[in-house]
Design a protein around this motif. Structure first.
Motif, mmCIF file in Angstrom:
data_model
loop_
_atom_site.group_PDB
_atom_site.id
_atom_site.type_symbol
_atom_site.label_atom_id
_atom_site.label_comp_id
_atom_site.label_asym_id
_atom_site.label_seq_id
_atom_site.Cartn_x
_atom_site.Cartn_y
_atom_site.Cartn_z
ATOM 1 N N ASP A 1 0.793 -1.223 0.000
ATOM 2 C CA ASP A 1 0.000 0.000 0.000
ATOM 3 C C ASP A 1 0.827 1.276 0.000
ATOM 4 O O ASP A 1 0.280 2.363 0.141
ATOM 5 C CB ASP A 1 -0.923 0.012 1.224
ATOM 6 N N ARG A 2 2.147 1.152 -0.152
ATOM 7 C CA ARG A 2 2.962 2.365 -0.063
ATOM 8 C C ARG A 2 4.274 2.188 -0.825
ATOM 9 O O ARG A 2 4.626 1.091 -1.240
ATOM 10 C CB ARG A 2 3.252 2.700 1.401
ATOM 11 N N LYS A 3 4.974 3.293 -0.980
ATOM 12 C CA LYS A 3 6.267 3.305 -1.658
ATOM 13 C C LYS A 3 7.324 3.718 -0.636
ATOM 14 O O LYS A 3 7.563 4.899 -0.413
ATOM 15 C CB LYS A 3 6.239 4.291 -2.826
ATOM 16 N N PRO A 4 7.972 2.752 0.004
ATOM 17 C CA PRO A 4 8.985 3.104 1.009
ATOM 18 C C PRO A 4 10.264 3.617 0.372
ATOM 19 O O PRO A 4 10.534 3.384 -0.811
ATOM 20 C CB PRO A 4 9.218 1.782 1.738
ATOM 21 N N ASP A 5 11.052 4.328 1.157
ATOM 22 C CA ASP A 5 12.381 4.762 0.737
ATOM 23 C C ASP A 5 13.421 3.883 1.428
ATOM 24 O O ASP A 5 13.166 3.319 2.498
ATOM 25 C CB ASP A 5 12.626 6.230 1.105
ATOM 26 N N PHE A 6 14.614 3.773 0.820
ATOM 27 C CA PHE A 6 15.661 2.922 1.355
ATOM 28 C C PHE A 6 16.980 3.686 1.383
ATOM 29 O O PHE A 6 17.303 4.409 0.435
ATOM 30 C CB PHE A 6 15.859 1.679 0.477
ATOM 31 N N LEU A 7 17.716 3.528 2.455
ATOM 32 C CA LEU A 7 19.083 4.028 2.511
ATOM 33 C C LEU A 7 20.014 2.829 2.412
ATOM 34 O O LEU A 7 20.000 1.947 3.280
ATOM 35 C CB LEU A 7 19.336 4.786 3.820
#
Length: 454
Positions: A69-75
């Motif tokens: 349900d979402r677009k996470p960000d990644f480091l």
């Protein structure tokens, strides 16, 4: 004010994500397990996912596909972005951003982190989901590395942006694999219990490092409780060999399903804990088992056979039947090689310039899904149109990934058959009996010491 607007997936992103996930879940991995998904907080909740790092870019993809349900960000580690400008652009579009590390990228590069971290803190405070790897680099073995407190600093500073009015959560996550270096392995992603930073806001205002360390300890404790963490680095190779051989018997004897990765993770954890408990009482006996295990492993590798041959090896009748099957299927295998052999072998050419072998699976998947599969399958479709009608060409193009799987399995079957032949030849000249005797002796000693402690 929590804002989930930015986390919504656009049409292009959803389409691309669906394609990548289809290849990832259907062809690249054999089975994928998602555990603890009920612990994932609802979209719009500020959550920083803190994961162990076991397999380069395969790790964030495994977590990404859980979030429907979402677009996470990644480091992720910054050197991944320097492989090629096109890869840099694609990774950023997918929500991956570089994190520079002192020990790997140099002190001068750390200044580049400020912009990325400031943006990440703002996004986190606005209700985004952010994935980080506190170890700072992936491990090439089943253990948990040292943590940097940078992710804790980021989380608390995100809370500080609105004077600690927003509740920030840390969600521990664990990746686990049946193997690192080939396709058709099993993968597991497990989520722990969310940890709220709110109870630590007051402490953070006066003693920020103390607050960071306390929450970090809770995160690490959860990760250690979910993953296989072989802390005996001096004997890692022997322990890993034993868990992959004797460990399957250990699991079956205790009711674990040996073909079910979550069960095998539990069994491997119990097996290592049992070895550690015995070693604390009788270190000499356990170390002797480890030494003998390495001798056994080296002997098996030298003969190029499998450990399970020493348990039950196929007879010549089975070997001949296998050879006849391969001969019968040889035309199909030859047909299936185009263009799949190019897809499978191209990453090996790239890896010649890369020292870290843990990148291989990431390159294999990334290059295949982004370049070689769409280009070569499209080219195959166009070429087929010259020889058959467009519908037949379309069906042929759709069959290519499955033909690729057939080609891979055929080759693995051929390798196993060749190992069977080598075993029979080695047995004929008396080179198997010493290894079988050593193996049986190791297993007997393991049975005695482990059963005694239960």
């Amino acid at each position: 004010m929590i804002n989930s607007e930015k986390s919504r997936q656009g049409l292009i992103y959803r389409t691309f994500r669906t394609y990548v996930r289809f290849v990832h879940d259907t062809f690249f991995y054999r089975r994928i397990y998602h555990l603890g998904v009920e612990n994932i907080l609802s979209d719009g909740t500020p959550v920083l996912v803190a994961s162990n790092h076991q397999n380069c870019l395969c790790d964030p993809l495994g977590v990404l596909f859980v979030f429907e349900d979402r677009k996470p960000d990644f480091l992720v580690r910054a050197d991944v972005f320097s492989v090629h400008p096109a890869i840099n652009k694609i990774l950023r579009k997918m929500g991956l951003f570089p994190a520079y590390r002192l020990s790997f990228d140099g002190e001068a590069s750390l200044a580049k982190n400020k912009e990325i971290f400031d943006m990440s803190e703002k996004e986190l405070a606005d209700g985004r989901t952010l994935l980080v790897y506190p170890e700072g680099t992936h491990q090439d073995k089943h253990w948990l590395g040292d943590f940097s407190l940078g992710y804790m600093k980021m989380a608390f500073e995100a809370a500080e942006l609105d004077d600690f009015q927003t509740e920030i959560f840390i969600l521990p996550a664990c990746n686990h694999y049946s193997g690192y270096y080939d396709i058709r392995q099993d993968m597991l992603v497990r989520f722990g219990t969310p940890i709220s930073l709110q109870p630590y806001y007051k402490l953070y205002k006066t003693k920020p490092r103390t607050a960071q360390r306390r929450v970090n300890a809770l995160v690490r404790e959860q990760l250690e409780g979910m993953m296989l963490n072989i802390t005996d680095s001096d004997n890692y190779r022997a322990i890993d060999f034993l868990r992959n051989t004797y460990g399957r018997k250990y699991a079956a004897q205790r009711g674990f399903r040996t073909e079910y990765l979550p069960d095998m993770l539990l069994s491997d954890r119990a097996f290592f804990a049992a070895l550690e408990a015995v070693k604390s009482d009788d270190e000499t006996s356990v170390r002797q088992i480890y030494d003998d295990a390495l001798i056994l492993e080296d002997g098996i590798k030298k003969l190029n056979i499998r450990e399970d041959h020493l348990d039950k090896a196929p007879g010549w009748n089975i070997i001949i039947a296998s050879i006849l099957v391969m001969i019968a299927l040889l035309p199909v295998w030859m047909f299936s090689l185009w263009p799949n052999i190019i897809i499978y072998k191209t990453p090996a050419l790239v890896m010649r310039r890369v020292k870290d072998k843990m990148f291989y699976n990431s390159f294999l998947f990334g290059i295949s899904v982004l370049v070689t599969m769409p280009v070569l399958y499209t080219l195959s479709f166009i070429l087929a149109c010259f020889f058959v009608n467009i519908w037949m060409a379309f069906l042929y193009a759709l069959s290519l990934p499955w033909l690729g799987l057939f080609a891979w399995h055929y080759w693995k079957y051929a390798v196993r058959t060749w190992q069977d032949i080598r075993y029979r030849n080695a047995d004929r000249v008396g080179r198997i009996d010493p290894l079988a005797e050593l193996r049986n002796n190791i297993h007997e000693r393991l049975n005695n010491i482990l059963n005694k402690n239960e």
